[in-house]
Write a protein that holds these residues in place. Sequence first.
Motif, short mmCIF file in Angstrom:
data_model
loop_
_atom_site.label_atom_id
_atom_site.label_comp_id
_atom_site.label_asym_id
_atom_site.label_seq_id
_atom_site.Cartn_x
_atom_site.Cartn_y
_atom_site.Cartn_z
N LEU A 32 0.81 -1.22 0.00
CA LEU A 32 0.00 0.00 0.00
C LEU A 32 0.84 1.27 0.00
O LEU A 32 0.35 2.34 -0.35
N GLU A 33 2.13 1.15 0.36
CA GLU A 33 3.02 2.30 0.31
C GLU A 33 3.19 2.81 -1.12
O GLU A 33 3.52 3.98 -1.34
N TYR A 34 2.97 1.92 -2.08
CA TYR A 34 3.17 2.28 -3.49
C TYR A 34 1.87 2.64 -4.20
O TYR A 34 1.80 2.64 -5.43
N ILE A 35 0.82 2.91 -3.43
CA ILE A 35 -0.45 3.36 -3.98
C ILE A 35 -0.78 4.71 -3.35
O ILE A 35 -0.86 4.82 -2.12
N PRO A 36 -0.97 5.78 -4.15
CA PRO A 36 -0.87 5.81 -5.61
C PRO A 36 0.59 5.76 -6.06
O PRO A 36 1.49 5.77 -5.23
N PHE A 37 0.79 5.73 -7.37
CA PHE A 37 2.14 5.66 -7.92
C PHE A 37 2.99 6.81 -7.38
O PHE A 37 2.62 7.97 -7.49
N ASN A 38 4.13 6.46 -6.81
CA ASN A 38 5.06 7.47 -6.32
C ASN A 38 6.47 6.90 -6.41
O ASN A 38 6.82 6.01 -5.63
N PRO A 39 7.28 7.38 -7.34
CA PRO A 39 8.62 6.82 -7.54
C PRO A 39 9.64 7.27 -6.50
O PRO A 39 10.81 6.94 -6.59
N GLU A 40 9.18 8.02 -5.49
CA GLU A 40 10.10 8.51 -4.46
C GLU A 40 9.62 8.11 -3.07
O GLU A 40 9.50 8.94 -2.16
N VAL A 41 9.32 6.84 -2.92
CA VAL A 41 8.85 6.34 -1.63
C VAL A 41 9.48 4.99 -1.34
O VAL A 41 9.73 4.20 -2.25
N SER A 42 9.79 4.73 -0.07
CA SER A 42 10.24 3.44 0.42
C SER A 42 11.42 2.89 -0.40
O SER A 42 12.40 3.58 -0.63
N PHE A 43 11.31 1.65 -0.87
CA PHE A 43 12.40 0.97 -1.59
C PHE A 43 12.86 1.75 -2.81
O PHE A 43 14.06 1.76 -3.14
N LEU A 44 11.94 2.44 -3.47
CA LEU A 44 12.30 3.17 -4.69
C LEU A 44 13.24 4.34 -4.42
O LEU A 44 13.89 4.82 -5.35
N MET A 45 13.33 4.77 -3.19
CA MET A 45 14.24 5.87 -2.86
C MET A 45 15.69 5.49 -3.12
O MET A 45 16.51 6.36 -3.40
N ILE A 46 16.01 4.19 -3.00
CA ILE A 46 17.40 3.77 -3.23
C ILE A 46 17.57 3.18 -4.64
O ILE A 46 18.62 2.60 -4.93
N LYS A 47 16.54 3.33 -5.48
CA LYS A 47 16.62 2.81 -6.85
C LYS A 47 16.41 3.94 -7.87
O LYS A 47 15.95 3.70 -8.97
N GLN A 48 16.80 5.15 -7.51
CA GLN A 48 16.54 6.29 -8.37
C GLN A 48 17.33 6.25 -9.68
O GLN A 48 16.89 6.78 -10.69
N THR A 49 18.48 5.59 -9.67
CA THR A 49 19.24 5.45 -10.91
C THR A 49 18.44 4.66 -11.93
O THR A 49 18.31 5.07 -13.10
N GLU A 50 17.89 3.54 -11.51
CA GLU A 50 17.06 2.72 -12.40
C GLU A 50 15.77 3.45 -12.78
O GLU A 50 15.34 3.40 -13.94
N VAL A 51 15.16 4.14 -11.82
CA VAL A 51 13.90 4.85 -12.07
C VAL A 51 14.07 5.92 -13.13
O VAL A 51 13.23 6.09 -14.02
N THR A 52 15.18 6.65 -13.05
CA THR A 52 15.39 7.78 -13.97
C THR A 52 16.01 7.37 -15.31
O THR A 52 15.77 8.02 -16.32
N GLU A 53 16.78 6.28 -15.31
CA GLU A 53 17.51 5.91 -16.52
C GLU A 53 16.86 4.79 -17.32
O GLU A 53 17.22 4.58 -18.49
N ARG A 54 15.92 4.08 -16.72
CA ARG A 54 15.29 2.95 -17.42
C ARG A 54 13.78 3.12 -17.39
O ARG A 54 13.15 2.95 -16.34
N SER A 55 13.22 3.44 -18.53
CA SER A 55 11.78 3.72 -18.60
C SER A 55 10.93 2.50 -18.27
O SER A 55 9.77 2.63 -17.84
N GLU A 56 11.49 1.30 -18.44
CA GLU A 56 10.71 0.08 -18.19
C GLU A 56 10.78 -0.36 -16.73
O GLU A 56 10.02 -1.24 -16.32
N TYR A 57 11.66 0.26 -15.93
CA TYR A 57 11.87 -0.22 -14.57
C TYR A 57 10.61 -0.12 -13.71
O TYR A 57 10.21 -1.10 -13.07
N LEU A 58 9.96 1.03 -13.70
CA LEU A 58 8.77 1.20 -12.86
C LEU A 58 7.61 0.28 -13.27
O LEU A 58 6.97 -0.29 -12.39
N PRO A 59 7.32 0.13 -14.58
CA PRO A 59 6.27 -0.83 -14.93
C PRO A 59 6.56 -2.24 -14.43
O PRO A 59 5.65 -2.93 -13.92
N PHE A 60 7.81 -2.69 -14.55
CA PHE A 60 8.16 -4.02 -14.04
C PHE A 60 8.05 -4.05 -12.52
O PHE A 60 7.55 -5.03 -11.94
N PHE A 61 8.51 -3.00 -11.87
CA PHE A 61 8.46 -2.95 -10.41
C PHE A 61 7.03 -3.01 -9.90
O PHE A 61 6.71 -3.82 -9.02
#
Length: 212
Positions: A32-61
Amino acid sequence: MLSAKRNTAFFFKILLVLGFGYFFWLMLKITLEYIPFNPEVSFLMIKQTEVTERSEYLPFFYTHVYTSIFVLLSGFLALLRKNFGLKNFHRNMGKVYIFLILIFAAPSGIYMGVFANGGLFSKISFVILGFLWWFSTLKAYQLARQKRFKEHKQWMWRSFAFTLSAITLRMWKVIIVYLFHPNPMDVYQIIAWLGWIPNILIIEYLITKKLI
């Protein structure tokens, strides 16, 4: 004596349901931490390289996170092997479980494994886990289609052992951090393997002893 064994079995089933319910609730809170979509929360905070450089990363995540919670629930309900008064409930839960893993959860998990924290050692473990998860689930499906239900049940338990890694790796993380206070990246390298290897070893032992 028989009555005592039945009471013990019933007691352990109650503990199993309560234990799963508790950990499922914890996993639901994480989801529920990832609802609604927020690329700057919890685990995604330490995956910002993948989030910003790979457009497919968030859909897979998001595919992995959102489907895995339903995989946990449907898998547990399927393994209870009860219909709860609903026609074909067990079978339908099994179908949901298998479909979600084969099409969504395992493929997205393999992709996530390629970018796992902890370096190559962790990545190898998570990718292996993803492939074993997918294969064991496919095997369970094939055996059900062939009406080899005893073997189907064993492979479903193997598949669910891998499914439970979502819970057990977090348990191991809490234990290891509390006891040893290691470097965060070292923790990932350890729990990447501890999260699933003990699970499948326990299931293989139970199968060998004909308890499953």
